[in-house]
Design a protein around this motif. Structure first.
Motif, PDB file in Angstrom:
ATOM      1  N   MET A   1      49.741  42.214  35.547  1.00 28.00           N
ATOM      2  CA  MET A   1      48.429  42.407  36.159  1.00 28.00           C
ATOM      3  C   MET A   1      48.194  43.815  36.712  1.00 28.00           C
ATOM      4  O   MET A   1      47.109  44.379  36.519  1.00 28.00           O
ATOM      5  CB  MET A   1      48.195  41.347  37.243  1.00 28.00           C
TER       6      MET A   1
ATOM      7  N   ALA B   1      45.158  46.115  35.286  1.00 31.85           N
ATOM      8  CA  ALA B   1      44.149  46.654  36.196  1.00 31.85           C
ATOM      9  C   ALA B   1      44.044  48.166  36.051  1.00 31.85           C
ATOM     10  O   ALA B   1      42.939  48.738  36.081  1.00 31.85           O
ATOM     11  CB  ALA B   1      44.482  46.276  37.637  1.00 31.85           C
TER      12      ALA B   1
ATOM     13  N   ALA C   1      42.215  48.855  32.887  1.00 31.38           N
ATOM     14  CA  ALA C   1      40.797  48.546  33.074  1.00 31.38           C
ATOM     15  C   ALA C   1      40.066  49.692  33.763  1.00 31.38           C
ATOM     16  O   ALA C   1      38.931  50.023  33.413  1.00 31.38           O
ATOM     17  CB  ALA C   1      40.648  47.263  33.883  1.00 31.38           C
TER      18      ALA C   1
ATOM     19  N   GLU D   1      44.668  36.560  40.589  1.00 30.10           N
ATOM     20  CA  GLU D   1      44.945  37.842  39.939  1.00 30.10           C
ATOM     21  C   GLU D   1      44.089  38.027  38.690  1.00 30.10           C
ATOM     22  O   GLU D   1      43.525  39.110  38.451  1.00 30.10           O
ATOM     23  CB  GLU D   1      46.420  37.922  39.555  1.00 30.10           C
TER      24      GLU D   1
ATOM     25  N   VAL E   1      41.314  41.065  37.977  1.00 32.31           N
ATOM     26  CA  VAL E   1      41.360  42.001  36.847  1.00 32.31           C
ATOM     27  C   VAL E   1      40.114  41.858  35.982  1.00 32.31           C
ATOM     28  O   VAL E   1      39.553  42.857  35.499  1.00 32.31           O
ATOM     29  CB  VAL E   1      42.635  41.780  36.016  1.00 32.31           C
TER      30      VAL E   1
ATOM     31  N   SER F   1      37.454  44.890  35.290  1.00 27.43           N
ATOM     32  CA  SER F   1      37.222  45.338  33.906  1.00 27.43           C
ATOM     33  C   SER F   1      35.845  44.966  33.376  1.00 27.43           C
ATOM     34  O   SER F   1      35.544  45.236  32.216  1.00 27.43           O
ATOM     35  CB  SER F   1      38.288  44.731  32.987  1.00 27.43           C
TER      36      SER F   1
ATOM     37  N   LEU G   1      39.073  40.946  30.220  1.00 30.64           N
ATOM     38  CA  LEU G   1      40.413  40.355  30.211  1.00 30.64           C
ATOM     39  C   LEU G   1      40.499  39.286  29.128  1.00 30.64           C
ATOM     40  O   LEU G   1      39.635  38.420  29.016  1.00 30.64           O
ATOM     41  CB  LEU G   1      40.732  39.738  31.568  1.00 30.64           C
TER      42      LEU G   1
END
Length: 341
Positions: A60, A64, A67, A93, A97, A101, A105
């Motif tokens: 993660m 991130a 992203a 989480e 993310v 983003s 994801l």
């Protein structure tokens, strides 16, 4: 095939000749490579997740970071081993993310592949009745899905100084649409059908735990067909997505020939987790030959997404050149739609 991306195993450690690739090198190079791929219009970048190994274990933070430094590319996993996961923490989480983003994801999860340790998930505090942990993975997955769907899972404390009220509280943050971007990694027809019934996307494995003499791509195309049939029978709305992984290397330089010129092998047969299994072959040839070969691959034709397994240890510049050669000379003939178009 409409989309293509990469699947990185993320290995680090000694490279030979006194060279060393550190964990920091592996992650920082992954970010740089993702930025380069985003500029090329490549659709996705995914990472294998393995615990107790010199590979990505906690993806993660990496996702991130990618992203934050890219604009269009999907980022994901292939796959997170649900035996090791706290489902509610993973839901938090994943939503975070996905929000960072702006909905990019593509989270692949599953029971996981064979480990370097014996039942490592028990060291994380999780124990199931199945010796291989399949029941544990599916129980964790069910709770994870409930969480990202926004179901209330904990009773609100009416006396809390942080806000009163009654009713059940959902996990926060919550990301609308994340549920449609969850993938299940399947290595059998049975698990593919199960994923179709659950209404999640199918990430077909790099191997199938069956071997009946037919080529790998035919077995995999059949698996995809059965997944779609299960999805339709369950009455799920929308369109299911499917992906397959392949080792594909366009040979355009002498260096490519040195590394991959003798890699164009047929399907492999072996044993994994005690099951006789079929492994997909490696494609390595000039771009024009690759186009002919890949157009005959039944599973690539059946799936909407192709993930190239890349040799991440060879560095950003080398991998970006391989990816650019595929995007320029091979992918358009397979139906690829760039994120730039």
């Amino acid at each position: 095939m409409q989309s293509f991306g990469t699947l990185s195993f993320g290995h680090y450690g000694p490279l030979g000749g006194g060279r060393q690739l550190t964990a920091a090198d592996s992650m920082l190079q992954a970010i740089d490579l993702a930025q380069g791929m985003d500029d090329l219009g490549v659709n996705g970048v995914s990472f294998r997740v393995h615990h107790f190994a010199r590979q990505q274990a906690a993806p993660m933070p990496l996702l991130a970071a990618i992203a934050a430094k890219t604009q269009r590319i999907e980022m994901g996993t292939g796959v997170i081993d649900m035996r090791y996961e706290n489902p509610l923490y993973l839901a938090e989480e994943a939503a975070a993310v996905d929000l960072i983003s702006d909905g990019r994801l593509a989270l692949g999860v599953s029971r996981g592949s064979p480990e370097t340790v014996v039942r490592g998930y028990e060291k994380f505090g999780y124990t199931g009745a199945d010796p291989r942990g399949a029941d544990l993975a599916r129980d964790h997955f069910d709770l994870f899905l409930r969480a990202i769907e926004g179901e209330g899972l904990a009773e609100r404390d009416a006396q809390s100084p942080f806000g009163g009220g009654t009713g059940m509280q959902r996990i926060e943050p919550h990301s609308e649409g994340l549920r449609s971007r969850i993938w299940w990694g399947a290595g059998t027809r049975e698990t593919a059908e199960w994923a179709g019934r659950k209404g999640v996307n199918l990430m077909s494995s790099t191997l199938l735990t069956e071997a009946d003499g037919r080529p790998f791509d035919i077995l995999q195309a059949e698996q995809i067909e059965q997944f779609h049939a299960a999805w339709r029978a369950a009455g799920h709305p929308g369109t299911a997505r499917t992906s397959v992984s392949r080792s594909i290397f366009p040979i355009t330089t002498a260096e490519d020939e040195l590394y991959f010129g003798h890699s164009n092998e047929g399907d492999g047969i072996g044993y994994i987790d005690g099951f006789r299994s079929t492994f997909g072959k490696t494609y390595a040839a000039s771009p024009e030959v690759l186009v002919e070969q890949l157009q005959q691959d039944a599973a690539i034709a059946a799936a909407d997404t192709l993930m190239l397994t890349i040799p991440s240890q060879l560095g950003v510049e080398f991998n970006l050149r391989i990816i650019e050669a595929f995007a320029t000379h091979v992918a358009p003939s397979l139906g690829w739609k760039s994120t730039l178009s």
